[in-house]
Design a protein around this motif. Structure first.
Motif, PDB file in Angstrom:
ATOM      1  N   UNK A  17     -19.761 -45.456 -27.421  1.00 42.22           N
ATOM      2  CA  UNK A  17     -19.659 -44.477 -28.496  1.00 42.22           C
ATOM      3  C   UNK A  17     -18.354 -43.714 -28.439  1.00 42.22           C
ATOM      4  N   UNK A  18     -18.354 -42.581 -29.131  1.00 43.11           N
ATOM      5  CA  UNK A  18     -17.148 -41.783 -29.255  1.00 43.11           C
ATOM      6  C   UNK A  18     -17.162 -40.526 -28.419  1.00 43.11           C
ATOM      7  N   UNK A  19     -16.408 -39.545 -28.881  1.00 42.27           N
ATOM      8  CA  UNK A  19     -16.189 -38.340 -28.083  1.00 42.27           C
ATOM      9  C   UNK A  19     -17.470 -37.556 -27.810  1.00 42.27           C
ATOM     10  N   UNK A  20     -18.413 -37.559 -28.726  1.00 40.55           N
ATOM     11  CA  UNK A  20     -19.658 -36.809 -28.493  1.00 40.55           C
ATOM     12  C   UNK A  20     -20.398 -37.349 -27.272  1.00 40.55           C
ATOM     13  N   UNK A  21     -20.460 -38.671 -27.154  1.00 43.21           N
ATOM     14  CA  UNK A  21     -21.134 -39.272 -25.995  1.00 43.21           C
ATOM     15  C   UNK A  21     -20.391 -38.960 -24.703  1.00 43.21           C
ATOM     16  N   UNK A  41     -11.594 -39.962 -17.595  1.00 42.94           N
ATOM     17  CA  UNK A  41     -12.063 -40.614 -18.816  1.00 42.94           C
ATOM     18  C   UNK A  41     -11.062 -41.687 -19.220  1.00 42.94           C
ATOM     19  N   UNK A  42     -11.555 -42.916 -19.379  1.00 43.51           N
ATOM     20  CA  UNK A  42     -10.764 -44.029 -19.904  1.00 43.51           C
ATOM     21  C   UNK A  42     -11.420 -44.411 -21.220  1.00 43.51           C
ATOM     22  N   UNK A  43     -10.801 -44.012 -22.336  1.00 43.05           N
ATOM     23  CA  UNK A  43     -11.442 -44.166 -23.635  1.00 43.05           C
ATOM     24  C   UNK A  43     -10.399 -44.370 -24.735  1.00 43.05           C
ATOM     25  N   UNK A  44     -10.899 -44.598 -25.952  1.00 44.23           N
ATOM     26  CA  UNK A  44     -10.012 -44.730 -27.110  1.00 44.23           C
ATOM     27  C   UNK A  44      -9.161 -43.470 -27.244  1.00 44.23           C
ATOM     28  N   UNK A  45      -7.988 -43.601 -27.812  1.00 43.82           N
ATOM     29  CA  UNK A  45      -7.037 -42.486 -27.947  1.00 43.82           C
ATOM     30  C   UNK A  45      -7.651 -41.269 -28.624  1.00 43.82           C
ATOM     31  N   UNK A  46      -8.380 -41.474 -29.715  1.00 41.24           N
ATOM     32  CA  UNK A  46      -8.980 -40.356 -30.429  1.00 41.24           C
ATOM     33  C   UNK A  46     -10.000 -39.635 -29.551  1.00 41.24           C
ATOM     34  N   UNK A  47     -10.778 -40.397 -28.800  1.00 39.46           N
ATOM     35  CA  UNK A  47     -11.758 -39.789 -27.903  1.00 39.46           C
ATOM     36  C   UNK A  47     -11.051 -38.957 -26.836  1.00 39.46           C
TER      37      UNK A  47
END
Length: 124
Positions: A17-21, A41-47
């Motif tokens: 999921x995204x930033x909320x998760x 945190x290793x995540x999508x740029x926006x997240x």
């Protein structure tokens, strides 16, 4: 001897999921005793950007897995991101971006295989 893939010493938790998760997982980590500034945190740029602008921003280390849906970029950055968070930043928990196995023309399956192995190795 069987080849052993790289797995960080820090526990790895896969987050879908995204930033909320990610924010929920960060909050849970702090409640469960992970010291502040010890979550990576290793995540999508926006997240990553949203996590950095959240109330946890100053207490979390982020590294980008690329723009949303760029599974090829995530795959290229996976090992260096895990090593950087684990060995350089010395985080105590790594939250990693999960993808669907079928994403990226099947590349998602390879990425998730590596992430699942890294997450399982924490049970050593």
């Amino acid at each position: 001897m069987k080849y052993r893939h790289y797995a960080p010493a820090s526990p790895v938790k896969i987050v879908y999921g995204g930033h909320q998760e990610f924010l929920k997982e960060i909050s849970a980590a702090f409640v469960n005793g992970v010291s502040q500034a010890a979550v990576g945190v290793f995540a999508w740029s926006e997240t990553c950007a949203r996590v950095q602008s959240s109330e946890y921003g100053s207490r979390v280390t982020t590294t980008s897995a690329g723009e949303y849906g760029q599974v090829d970029v995530l795959a290229q950055r996976l090992y260096s991101a895990l090593r950087w968070l684990d060995e350089v930043k010395k985080v105590r928990l790594i939250l990693a971006q999960g993808v669907k196995d079928e994403d990226g023309a099947g590349l998602g399956l390879a990425v998730m295989n590596r992430l699942r192995k890294a997450a399982l190795d924490n049970d050593r």
